[in-house]
Design a protein around this motif. Structure first.
Motif, PDB file in Angstrom:
ATOM      1  N   ARG A 153       0.837  -1.202   0.000  1.00  0.00           N
ATOM      2  CA  ARG A 153       0.000   0.000   0.000  1.00  0.00           C
ATOM      3  C   ARG A 153       0.873   1.252   0.000  1.00  0.00           C
ATOM      4  N   PRO A 154       0.444   2.278  -0.716  1.00  0.00           N
ATOM      5  CA  PRO A 154       1.216   3.521  -0.721  1.00  0.00           C
ATOM      6  C   PRO A 154       0.914   4.363   0.515  1.00  0.00           C
ATOM      7  N   ALA A 155       1.690   5.400   0.682  1.00  0.00           N
ATOM      8  CA  ALA A 155       1.423   6.354   1.761  1.00  0.00           C
ATOM      9  C   ALA A 155       0.148   7.134   1.450  1.00  0.00           C
ATOM     10  N   THR A 156      -0.438   7.720   2.480  1.00  0.00           N
ATOM     11  CA  THR A 156      -1.622   8.565   2.326  1.00  0.00           C
ATOM     12  C   THR A 156      -1.201  10.021   2.259  1.00  0.00           C
ATOM     13  N   GLY A 157      -1.814  10.775   1.354  1.00  0.00           N
ATOM     14  CA  GLY A 157      -1.500  12.198   1.268  1.00  0.00           C
ATOM     15  C   GLY A 157      -1.975  12.808  -0.028  1.00  0.00           C
ATOM     16  N   ARG A 158      -1.633  14.076  -0.209  1.00  0.00           N
ATOM     17  CA  ARG A 158      -1.923  14.794  -1.440  1.00  0.00           C
ATOM     18  C   ARG A 158      -0.683  14.730  -2.311  1.00  0.00           C
ATOM     19  N   MET A 159      -0.833  14.251  -3.534  1.00  0.00           N
ATOM     20  CA  MET A 159       0.341  14.045  -4.388  1.00  0.00           C
ATOM     21  C   MET A 159      -0.060  13.965  -5.853  1.00  0.00           C
ATOM     22  N   PRO A 160       0.913  14.058  -6.788  1.00  0.00           N
ATOM     23  CA  PRO A 160       0.601  13.904  -8.212  1.00  0.00           C
ATOM     24  C   PRO A 160       0.185  12.467  -8.527  1.00  0.00           C
ATOM     25  N   VAL A 161      -0.669  12.340  -9.541  1.00  0.00           N
ATOM     26  CA  VAL A 161      -1.115  11.027 -10.013  1.00  0.00           C
ATOM     27  C   VAL A 161      -0.950  10.983 -11.517  1.00  0.00           C
ATOM     28  N   LEU A 162      -0.279   9.941 -11.994  1.00  0.00           N
ATOM     29  CA  LEU A 162      -0.105   9.734 -13.428  1.00  0.00           C
ATOM     30  C   LEU A 162      -1.023   8.601 -13.869  1.00  0.00           C
ATOM     31  N   PHE A 163      -1.965   8.906 -14.762  1.00  0.00           N
ATOM     32  CA  PHE A 163      -2.911   7.917 -15.278  1.00  0.00           C
ATOM     33  C   PHE A 163      -2.337   7.268 -16.528  1.00  0.00           C
ATOM     34  N   ASP A 164      -2.262   5.942 -16.524  1.00  0.00           N
ATOM     35  CA  ASP A 164      -1.878   5.186 -17.698  1.00  0.00           C
ATOM     36  C   ASP A 164      -2.834   5.527 -18.854  1.00  0.00           C
ATOM     37  N   PRO A 165      -2.379   5.468 -20.115  1.00  0.00           N
ATOM     38  CA  PRO A 165      -3.257   5.827 -21.246  1.00  0.00           C
ATOM     39  C   PRO A 165      -4.593   5.099 -21.252  1.00  0.00           C
ATOM     40  N   THR A 166      -4.606   3.815 -20.862  1.00  0.00           N
ATOM     41  CA  THR A 166      -5.863   3.068 -20.865  1.00  0.00           C
ATOM     42  C   THR A 166      -6.872   3.661 -19.891  1.00  0.00           C
ATOM     43  N   LEU A 167      -6.379   4.360 -18.865  1.00  0.00           N
ATOM     44  CA  LEU A 167      -7.259   4.972 -17.864  1.00  0.00           C
ATOM     45  C   LEU A 167      -7.508   6.440 -18.174  1.00  0.00           C
ATOM     46  N   ALA A 168      -6.548   7.093 -18.807  1.00  0.00           N
ATOM     47  CA  ALA A 168      -6.735   8.493 -19.188  1.00  0.00           C
ATOM     48  C   ALA A 168      -7.908   8.640 -20.144  1.00  0.00           C
ATOM     49  N   SER A 169      -8.119   7.627 -20.999  1.00  0.00           N
ATOM     50  CA  SER A 169      -9.265   7.687 -21.915  1.00  0.00           C
ATOM     51  C   SER A 169     -10.576   7.721 -21.133  1.00  0.00           C
ATOM     52  N   GLY A 170     -10.588   7.133 -19.936  1.00  0.00           N
ATOM     53  CA  GLY A 170     -11.778   7.194 -19.096  1.00  0.00           C
ATOM     54  C   GLY A 170     -12.056   8.603 -18.593  1.00  0.00           C
ATOM     55  N   LEU A 171     -11.005   9.389 -18.367  1.00  0.00           N
ATOM     56  CA  LEU A 171     -11.198  10.785 -17.965  1.00  0.00           C
ATOM     57  C   LEU A 171     -11.813  11.577 -19.115  1.00  0.00           C
ATOM     58  N   VAL A 172     -11.369  11.280 -20.341  1.00  0.00           N
ATOM     59  CA  VAL A 172     -11.989  11.917 -21.505  1.00  0.00           C
ATOM     60  C   VAL A 172     -13.458  11.506 -21.599  1.00  0.00           C
ATOM     61  N   GLY A 173     -13.731  10.229 -21.329  1.00  0.00           N
ATOM     62  CA  GLY A 173     -15.111   9.762 -21.346  1.00  0.00           C
ATOM     63  C   GLY A 173     -15.983  10.462 -20.322  1.00  0.00           C
ATOM     64  N   SER A 174     -15.429  10.717 -19.135  1.00  0.00           N
ATOM     65  CA  SER A 174     -16.185  11.440 -18.104  1.00  0.00           C
ATOM     66  C   SER A 174     -16.481  12.865 -18.547  1.00  0.00           C
ATOM     67  N   LEU A 175     -15.520  13.500 -19.213  1.00  0.00           N
ATOM     68  CA  LEU A 175     -15.743  14.838 -19.760  1.00  0.00           C
ATOM     69  C   LEU A 175     -16.871  14.813 -20.772  1.00  0.00           C
ATOM     70  N   MET A 176     -16.843  13.839 -21.698  1.00  0.00           N
ATOM     71  CA  MET A 176     -17.860  13.797 -22.744  1.00  0.00           C
ATOM     72  C   MET A 176     -19.237  13.510 -22.167  1.00  0.00           C
ATOM     73  N   GLY A 177     -19.293  12.685 -21.122  1.00  0.00           N
ATOM     74  CA  GLY A 177     -20.568  12.454 -20.463  1.00  0.00           C
ATOM     75  C   GLY A 177     -21.132  13.715 -19.847  1.00  0.00           C
ATOM     76  N   ALA A 178     -20.235  14.576 -19.343  1.00  0.00           N
ATOM     77  CA  ALA A 178     -20.675  15.807 -18.693  1.00  0.00           C
ATOM     78  C   ALA A 178     -21.128  16.870 -19.682  1.00  0.00           C
ATOM     79  N   ILE A 179     -20.670  16.789 -20.946  1.00  0.00           N
ATOM     80  CA  ILE A 179     -21.100  17.784 -21.932  1.00  0.00           C
ATOM     81  C   ILE A 179     -22.112  17.195 -22.920  1.00  0.00           C
TER      82      ILE A 179
END
Length: 446
Positions: A234-260
């Protein structure tokens, strides 16, 4: 071997049946009508531990009819596109329309918006593959992965190959049809050590079977992805940068498109209602739709309303430039359709790209996320919370795998906090994007 699929004959038959339904609806008193019909055929096989597990030969067809009596709408469908079934479907749709309430936004898209350019977009590439050949390819894929030291067992490899025809017609006189194909190969493996068991997978997907990765490469990649997850903590708990793998970054685009999407907007169920023109991303980020891209996974010259598709810019220099609208949602919002009935087609990002190594160096200390679990995205508020697994990063270098943690934030803050896009673009789906580096999120680990 699968029964031969004559795409041209099926296309001609569906076009005839669609026109038959339109004429019948007119004679039965409908003011307007639209028809969608499709037929698909494919083969799918799965193997596990060197043995054939399933073989599936599929053939599906259907027809859906929507009629309008003034501003009253009725829809009905059937999996049988025979003449008797078509008459029953049309009669049922008209009966439903007579008992529905009036909706001023209901109706066909405007006639002048119907598609007139219907080029061949090179999306139909049949694969004359026997079940024996499909099994051999799946076995070769699994075998390549199982041979890697450390792989304990397999959750299986699968191959699917399919082609089909879809037709849309309406009483404006529009008739559009398209043939298409899709092929894929995947493998999931299990590895283990004294710390426990891990599993992961990889896949290849394409319109043209010649564009698929070799089965051995898919299996080897699945093994590599599985083995690198051993020893997770398990990683540490805190506020930190997060790098999304391309297969998951496409899901962020999908969330944007759902919102518009128009449906969410007119229902007031989106955190991006009434936000046109406002900055959502850094100025260096733009997002476009290219539905006429030749050979792409979601290409089509017409949308689900028969409207001519076009290149759309949804995010321009960081600002929300357009919503994603069908004819109906546009009317509900007092706007014009964007040719997006049925969703967006071929989303492409314009942004300066950085290598994975550059992004890791930029993040310094944080997590690289390669798997997400759960559905923790609230479209109304934009709140985002998902279970995750991936890798711990320190001093810009991957240190060890991590699991059993959550990442949380808000989509609007995440979009504004986007600090880099990777050059490791995943082109297997309709959304092409590399990794996304988000400047700060909440990570809850051990």
């Amino acid at each position: 071997m699968t029964q031969a699929f004559d795409a041209a004959a099926q296309q001609a038959l569906l076009e005839t049946r669609a026109q038959m339904a339109l004429e019948l609806a007119r004679r039965l008193g409908a003011d307007a009508c639209e028809v969608g019909a499709s037929v698909d055929q494919g083969v799918g096989v799965s193997v596990r531990e060197g043995e054939v597990e399933t073989v599936e030969l599929s053939r599906d067809q259907g027809i859906a009819v929507t009629v309008y009596l003034g501003s009253r709408k009725g829809s009905a469908s059937s999996t049988d596109a025979g003449e008797a079934s078509i008459r029953a479907v049309v009669e049922k749709a008209i009966a439903i329309a007579r008992h529905t309430g009036e909706d001023p936004a209901a109706g066909l898209a405007d006639a002048e918006l119907m598609a007139t350019e219907l080029p061949d977009l090179d999306v139909h590439h049949p694969w004359p593959l026997s079940t024996e050949e499909a099994i051999e390819l799946a076995l070769a894929c699994e075998s390549a992965g199982r041979q890697r030291p450390g792989i304990r067992s397999s959750d299986g490899a699968s191959l699917s190959s399919g082609e089909g025809v879809r037709v849309y017609a309406n009483s404006h006189g529009f008739l559009g049809s398209q043939r298409g194909s899709r092929h894929s190969l995947s493998c999931m493996l299990i590895a283990g050590d004294e710390g426990g068991m891990q599993r992961d997978y990889d896949y290849s997907s394409a319109r043209n079977p010649r564009d698929l990765l070799a089965p051995e490469k898919v299996g080897e990649s699945a093994a590599e992805r599985t083995l690198r997850r051993l020893g997770a903590r398990r990683p540490a708990t805190g506020r930190m940068p997060v790098l999304f793998d391309p297969t998951l970054a496409s899901g962020l685009v999908g969330s944007l498109m759902g919102a518009i999407a128009g449906g969410a907007l007119y229902r007031q169920a989106s955190f991006l209602c009434d936000r046109l023109g406002e900055p959502l991303f850094p100025e260096w980020f733009s997002l476009q739709e290219r539905p006429m891209e030749v050979g792409a996974m979601a290409s089509s010259p017409f949308d689900g309303d028969g409207v001519q598709t076009r290149d759309n810019v949804f995010i321009e220099n960081g600002r929300l430039a357009s919503y994603m609208l069908s004819a109906y949602s546009a009317r509900r919002l007092g706007m014009q359709t964007t040719g997006n009935a049925g969703g967006a087609r071929n989303l492409r990002i314009e942004a300066p790209l950085a290598s994975r190594e550059e992004l890791l160096a930029r993040m310094g200390c944080g997590v690289l996320v390669t798997e997400l679990m759960g559905q923790g995205v609230n479209a109304v508020t934009g709140d985002y919370s998902r279970g995750a697994a991936g890798f711990w990063v320190e001093n810009g270098e991957i240190q060890y795998p991590v699991e059993e943690f959550t990442i949380a934030g808000n989509l609007e803050a995440m979009f504004k906090g986007l600090s880099g896009i990777g050059s490791d673009t995943d082109t297997r789906g309709s959304i092409h994007t590399g990794s996304w580096l988000i400047g700060e999120m909440t990570v809850a680990g051990g």
